[in-house]
Design a protein around this motif. Sequence first.
Motif, PDB file in Angstrom:
ATOM      1  N   GLY A 180      77.510 111.375  58.065  1.00 18.86           N
ATOM      2  CA  GLY A 180      78.027 110.350  57.363  1.00 18.86           C
ATOM      3  C   GLY A 180      76.954 109.161  57.280  1.00 18.86           C
ATOM      4  O   GLY A 180      76.896 108.604  56.098  1.00 18.86           O
ATOM      5  N   ASP A 181      76.073 109.043  58.124  1.00 23.17           N
ATOM      6  CA  ASP A 181      74.703 108.506  57.430  1.00 23.17           C
ATOM      7  C   ASP A 181      74.048 109.012  56.500  1.00 23.17           C
ATOM      8  O   ASP A 181      73.653 108.231  55.688  1.00 23.17           O
ATOM      9  N   ALA A 182      74.045 110.138  56.228  1.00 21.20           N
ATOM     10  CA  ALA A 182      73.491 110.852  55.205  1.00 21.20           C
ATOM     11  C   ALA A 182      74.440 110.412  53.646  1.00 21.20           C
ATOM     12  O   ALA A 182      73.710 110.109  52.893  1.00 21.20           O
ATOM     13  N   LYS A 183      75.668 110.280  53.904  1.00 15.21           N
ATOM     14  CA  LYS A 183      76.427 109.928  52.834  1.00 15.21           C
ATOM     15  C   LYS A 183      76.252 108.621  52.510  1.00 15.21           C
ATOM     16  O   LYS A 183      76.435 108.210  51.347  1.00 15.21           O
ATOM     17  N   LEU A 184      76.177 107.662  53.621  1.00 14.82           N
ATOM     18  CA  LEU A 184      75.889 106.299  53.250  1.00 14.82           C
ATOM     19  C   LEU A 184      74.612 105.837  52.734  1.00 14.82           C
ATOM     20  O   LEU A 184      74.418 105.282  51.803  1.00 14.82           O
ATOM     21  N   ALA A 185      73.656 106.773  53.012  1.00 21.38           N
ATOM     22  CA  ALA A 185      72.138 106.704  52.545  1.00 21.38           C
ATOM     23  C   ALA A 185      72.010 106.996  51.158  1.00 21.38           C
ATOM     24  O   ALA A 185      71.355 106.538  50.559  1.00 21.38           O
ATOM     25  N   VAL A 186      72.931 107.845  50.576  1.00 21.30           N
ATOM     26  CA  VAL A 186      73.169 108.243  49.095  1.00 21.30           C
ATOM     27  C   VAL A 186      73.332 106.847  48.221  1.00 21.30           C
ATOM     28  O   VAL A 186      72.527 106.752  47.391  1.00 21.30           O
ATOM     29  N   GLY A 187      74.340 106.319  48.776  1.00 15.73           N
ATOM     30  CA  GLY A 187      74.654 105.023  47.946  1.00 15.73           C
ATOM     31  C   GLY A 187      73.490 104.004  48.044  1.00 15.73           C
ATOM     32  O   GLY A 187      73.058 103.402  47.096  1.00 15.73           O
ATOM     33  N   ALA A 188      72.968 103.802  49.343  1.00 19.03           N
ATOM     34  CA  ALA A 188      71.784 102.938  49.619  1.00 19.03           C
ATOM     35  C   ALA A 188      70.589 103.070  48.544  1.00 19.03           C
ATOM     36  O   ALA A 188      69.951 102.588  48.283  1.00 19.03           O
TER      37      ALA A 188
END
Length: 253
Positions: A180-188
Amino acid sequence: MVTAPRWIGPARLLAALAVTPLLRLAVHRHAVPPGSAPRIGCAACHAPIGLARPWPVLGPAARCGRCAARVGPPPGSVEAAVVGAAVLLLLAGPPAVELAAMAWWLGWAVPLAFVDAAVHRLPDRLTGPAALGTWLLLGVAGALGAGYPPWLRATAAGLGLGLLFATTSLLLGRRGFGLGDAKLAVGAGLLLGWYGWAVPVVGLLLAFALSAVAALGLLATGRVRWSSHLPFGPFLVLGTAAALALGQGGGPA
């Protein structure tokens, strides 16, 4: 130089506050344990809660209209976060489509931070639209005048940051970041990469610094132990917002 009308600032703030009921409802529905269905009612009395129903989940008090139990995050917390995001957008003042991309990502990031803080998860239903919408809006910004190099750089930064987080999850398991952190990091990464290669690095460093300060504070007060696992999503959101405030003033490099 064209000067924006004076009412633009208050209008942005009012527009941001107008969506807080929706964001609070998103937090309430998705702050459930992994594998659970989204919550559709009060956790105490199971009264249905939604935008079309008269229960006061929509207000800062966040109390169930039937049993008066608290619904969702602490009173006023979501509203305070939205005001902070609106101030960031107001001070940043990028071109319209870039502003839309920032507002889009922040609109999803606020409930994601609250959900992660509550139940240590970042649901795909929120991280997916956050990243996809940001990528598309930045592509529109590139097509309308900023050019495609910033968009390609943003794409590479988003994928690179997401891959970095995912790799730690695969190699380190629970000691690394979650997917989930990885997917949030994509947008960031998409949003920060638009403004240059250095900005995502600054955002990531700020996120780590904020998480370290918070962890030390919690350890000092005895609220967590060394073995505790803190959710990283809220710090990634804060680090991204801080990096945007520091690094986007000159527009895409």
